[in-house]
Design an enzyme around this catalytic site. Structure first.
Site, short mmCIF file in Angstrom:
data_model
loop_
_atom_site.label_atom_id
_atom_site.label_comp_id
_atom_site.label_asym_id
_atom_site.label_seq_id
_atom_site.Cartn_x
_atom_site.Cartn_y
_atom_site.Cartn_z
N LYS A 15 51.87 74.85 -79.52
CA LYS A 15 51.62 75.06 -78.31
C LYS A 15 52.69 74.65 -77.13
O LYS A 15 53.67 74.01 -77.64
CB LYS A 15 50.40 73.88 -77.92
CG LYS A 15 50.68 72.40 -77.97
CD LYS A 15 49.44 71.61 -78.05
CE LYS A 15 49.94 70.10 -78.05
NZ LYS A 15 48.67 69.46 -78.37
N TYR B 55 72.68 61.40 -53.20
CA TYR B 55 71.62 61.15 -52.05
C TYR B 55 71.14 59.70 -52.07
O TYR B 55 70.77 58.94 -53.11
CB TYR B 55 70.39 61.94 -52.54
CG TYR B 55 70.96 63.60 -52.26
CD1 TYR B 55 71.09 64.07 -50.92
CD2 TYR B 55 70.76 64.44 -53.42
CE1 TYR B 55 71.25 65.44 -50.63
CE2 TYR B 55 71.01 65.79 -53.19
CZ TYR B 55 71.31 66.15 -51.80
OH TYR B 55 71.64 67.54 -51.68
C1 LIG Z 1 48.72 68.52 -79.49
C2 LIG Z 1 48.00 68.28 -80.61
C3 LIG Z 1 48.39 67.70 -81.64
C4 LIG Z 1 49.88 67.54 -81.78
O1 LIG Z 1 50.03 66.33 -81.70
P1 LIG Z 1 51.54 65.25 -81.91
O2 LIG Z 1 51.41 64.07 -81.31
O3 LIG Z 1 52.62 66.40 -81.04
O4 LIG Z 1 51.60 65.51 -83.42
C5 LIG Z 1 47.39 67.51 -82.65
N1 LIG Z 1 46.10 67.83 -82.47
C6 LIG Z 1 45.80 68.52 -81.23
C7 LIG Z 1 44.23 68.76 -80.94
C8 LIG Z 1 46.45 68.77 -80.43
O5 LIG Z 1 46.17 69.03 -79.04
#
Ligand SMILES: *Cc1c(COP(=O)(O)O)cnc(C)c1O
Length: 379
Positions: free
Chosen positions: A35, A257
């Site tokens: 994702k 800054y």
């Molecule tokens: C993002 C996600 C994962 C992966 O999580 P990590 O901590 O990156 O391993 C697993 N299950 C769901 C439902 C997620 O949204």
């Protein structure tokens, strides 16, 4: 000449981290979670290295489409399922498996016209309280889905809130086990932290599928308690830039800054071609007195002064101390990842020093940063 900043994706490290994940849970199938454009790495950039996974999990149908265009014919899971009825058309067309976390999604399925029934993952809210059916509604949701001609196999799913921390997963596992007893279907409960910390000796935690994200990208989800060395993970992204300028400071001179850094002595600083518009955290240097670490020519030093949009400034005293000389204009600066010298700066350290997590830094790499894929790791 393009501005000297570059994100390098390390294919060997992605492969290594995938095989490490598999070694933790040898009997489970592994979803590679891609994702957010593969946690900022770019789906196209990780696809080759991660195609040894059993499936890809993501949220966006457009990203699923890109995976199909790359030639992936195996399972793809939508972790949040359909956002509207029309999404189910795409699930049919692209052969996507999808999460069902609420009654409306079952209603949509019931009206969806499809030749091929869908594989669905029924999500239990076992205590995280984001998505999923409460335990007392889970069984009836399963029964309803099971009666639909639009539905093929039903798998069972939940998500942990504390797999990386002190609270752990036992309380949620107990809720999941109770709610899912007797229900047929493959199980998936573990994210990376659960895979690393909890699954190896617990068949019900490894279960049938694990959903590994951050571990594939070389970050320890439980940093600083665990780290990449402990879990044997390798950094998959290097963000590198160069020294654009050097400044020689007299005691009392200030930098950047807000004049937040005041030179305590005669010293040199380096000006680096990376700023917050590249995705570097502006609050770097805030959380720890020691400052956020960076590598200049492979030598560890720290950010001083405020991070600005296109530049940040680093203390060159440690480089002079190690080398006896100032670095040259154009010297390599590694914001995280690997230096040409072989030195490594963990993204987890940078995130920790900036009061955030590696997930956020990876995902925040800006579109203006060019990305290259290194098929073979540098020595
Ligand atoms: C993002 C996600 C994962 C992966 O999580 P990590 O901590 O990156 O391993 C697993 N299950 C769901 C439902 C997620 O949204």
């Amino acid at each position: 000449m393009p501005r000297p900043i570059l994100a390098t994706i390390h294919s060997d490290a992605l492969r290594h981290n995938l095989s490490r994940t598999r070694a933790q849970v040898p009997n489970a199938r592994v979803w590679a979670v891609v994702k957010a454009n593969a946690y900022g790495h770019g789906i196209e950039n990780v696809y080759d290295a991660l195609r040894g996974a059993d499936g890809f999990a993501l949220l966006d149908i457009a990203e699923a489409q890109r995976l199909r265009q790359l030639g992936w014919r195996g399972p793809i899971l939508l972790l949040e399922g359909a956002f509207e009825l029309r999404d189910l058309e795409w699930c049919s067309r692209l052969d996507l498996w999808h999460t069902v976390h609420c009654a409306e999604q079952i209603d949509w399925l019931a009206t969806h016209k499809t030749q091929v029934p869908h594989r669905v993952f029924l999500k239990l809210n076992s205590g995280m309280n984001r998505l999923g059916f409460k335990p007392d509604a889970y069984r009836s949701a399963w029964t309803r889905l099971n009666a639909l001609p639009q539905v093929d196999e039903i798998s069972l799913m939940t998500h942990f809130s504390d797999a990386d921390g002190a609270r752990g997963i036992a309380h949620q596992m107990a809720v999941f086990d109770a709610a899912s007893t007797d229900l047929a279907g493959a199980r998936t409960v573990s994210n990376s932290a659960a895979v690393l910390r909890h699954a190896p000796n617990a068949p019900t935690v490894a279960a049938d599928w694990v959903r590994a994200g951050i571990a594939l990208y070389g970050s320890a989800p439980d940093f600083p308690h665990g780290d990449a060395a402990l879990w044997d993970l390798q950094p998959t992204m290097t963000l590198s830039a160069q020294l654009l300028a050097l400044q020689h400071l007299a005691p009392g001179d200030t930098v950047g800054y807000g004049s937040t850094f005041v030179a305590p002595e005669t010293m040199a600083i380096g000006v680096v071609s990376c700023g917050y518009a590249d995705g570097y955290p502006r609050h770097a240097n805030g959380a720890l007195d020691a400052g956020t670490p960076v590598l200049v020519d492979g030598i560890r030093t720290r950010v001083v002064g405020r991070v600005s949009m296109d530049m940040l400034t680093v203390d060159l005293r440690p480089v002079v101390a190690a080398r006896g000389a100032l670095p040259a204009m154009g010297a390599e600066v590694v914001l995280w990842g690997r230096s040409a010298s072989g030195a490594v700066l963990l993204i987890d350290e940078v995130a920790y020093a900036s009061g955030t997590v590696a997930y956020e830094l990876m995902c925040a790499i800006a579109p203006r940063v060019p990305v290259q894929v290194a098929a073979v790791d540098q020595p």
